[in-house]
Design an enzyme around this catalytic site. Sequence first.
Site, mmCIF file in Angstrom:
data_model
loop_
_atom_site.group_PDB
_atom_site.id
_atom_site.type_symbol
_atom_site.label_atom_id
_atom_site.label_comp_id
_atom_site.label_asym_id
_atom_site.label_seq_id
_atom_site.Cartn_x
_atom_site.Cartn_y
_atom_site.Cartn_z
ATOM 1 N N GLU A 161 -5.057 -11.972 -4.380
ATOM 2 C CA GLU A 161 -5.672 -11.428 -3.166
ATOM 3 C C GLU A 161 -6.633 -12.449 -2.571
ATOM 4 O O GLU A 161 -7.524 -12.935 -3.261
ATOM 5 C CB GLU A 161 -6.415 -10.130 -3.497
ATOM 6 C CG GLU A 161 -6.958 -9.417 -2.267
ATOM 7 C CD GLU A 161 -7.585 -8.081 -2.616
ATOM 8 O OE1 GLU A 161 -7.168 -7.065 -2.044
ATOM 9 O OE2 GLU A 161 -8.498 -8.065 -3.469
ATOM 10 N N TYR A 166 -6.717 -11.150 6.081
ATOM 11 C CA TYR A 166 -6.485 -10.670 4.710
ATOM 12 C C TYR A 166 -5.080 -11.053 4.279
ATOM 13 O O TYR A 166 -4.123 -10.987 5.063
ATOM 14 C CB TYR A 166 -6.635 -9.146 4.628
ATOM 15 C CG TYR A 166 -6.199 -8.584 3.289
ATOM 16 C CD1 TYR A 166 -7.103 -8.482 2.235
ATOM 17 C CD2 TYR A 166 -4.871 -8.203 3.068
ATOM 18 C CE1 TYR A 166 -6.695 -8.008 0.999
ATOM 19 C CE2 TYR A 166 -4.460 -7.731 1.834
ATOM 20 C CZ TYR A 166 -5.376 -7.631 0.803
ATOM 21 O OH TYR A 166 -4.975 -7.172 -0.421
#
Length: 387
Positions: A197, A109
């Site tokens: 993101e 991530y």
Amino acid sequence: MNVHEHQAKEILKRFDVAVPEGRVAYTPEEAVRAAGEIGGSVWVVKAQIHAGGRGKGGGVKVARSIEEVHETAARMLGMKLVTHQTGPEGRLVRRLLVEQGIDIARELYLGITLDRASSRNVVMASTEGGVEIEKVAAASPEKILKQYIDRSAGLQAYQARALAFGLGLSGDPFRNASKFLTSLYRAYEAMDCSLAEINPLVVTGDGTVLALDAKINFDDNALERHPELRQLRDITEEDPLEVEAARSNLNYIKLDGDVGCMVNGAGLAMATMDIIKLAGAEPANFLDVGGGASAETVAAGFRIILTDPGVRAVLINIFGGIVRCDRVANGIVEAARKMDLQVPIVIRLAGTNAELAAGILTRSGLNLLVARNLKEAAEKVTSAIAR
């Protein structure tokens, strides 16, 4: 402003951020053509909506033949995709992204946003890729690595290396991740993003690091510097009432309650919603009509609020600082006479000429409930709903 995944990846490519090869498609035939241009024997077909959780909802499928690409695209286009972010009503799929299949060795991530507590951008990384970062933060906060960025210096090479090292990378993946981080931060700053993101960020079998998914939000206040971004806006993905409000220069956000709110000033609007909840009701919206509330803005506000079928009463709370209360009252009366108001309207006006405004509302002959203060207004609107 939000954009679709395929649009985000096109922007990232301009800054040398590694992404899979892909094409957007609006028909099954275009999806087949895209797969042929990409080449290979495995493709991923992704529904393009402004919501996460697409994979769990059936919006991301692997296809291992051209025929399967066509079948998957035909099935996805026009479907109502329901995820944890869309709500039960779902979103209509109007476009797809067809991408090359990737040999995934690890899922990580990566995210960049503004940390308001420190007034600095923060780069976050985690080994828990493909998982909602909120769940990771709640269950295992120690798994989220953070680097706070000095705005005058930008992301430093040692910070990128520290994040890559913290992710347990070495060799080519380590070097590729460091480069990826630097390029992503450059894109984030140059495009005035409020969020970038990458979830998941993947490491492939040959050590390549690339963005398997990409979500980018842009700061609306900076769009004047990026006029090309306005062309990427997809209003079909936005709430129709919020779109109409923007056209009327109103700040509107739909909520789930039953009391429509019309207020001038964002802080006063927040306080109004709080006191409605304190009185036992639930706000149906946030609506800031701005400092110069006029008959036109009030009428537009009425139209937007009353379009929501869940609204059972309306509370108007105006502080007459920039604009006089009597002018607001005349605007309310004028707008109310033009509309068929079927729900109770509670009005609280404070500030310049407030007493004069109360007289205008009382003498109007309309079914308008005037309150002397905000507490009384909240109690009246709650009582009106209970009847």
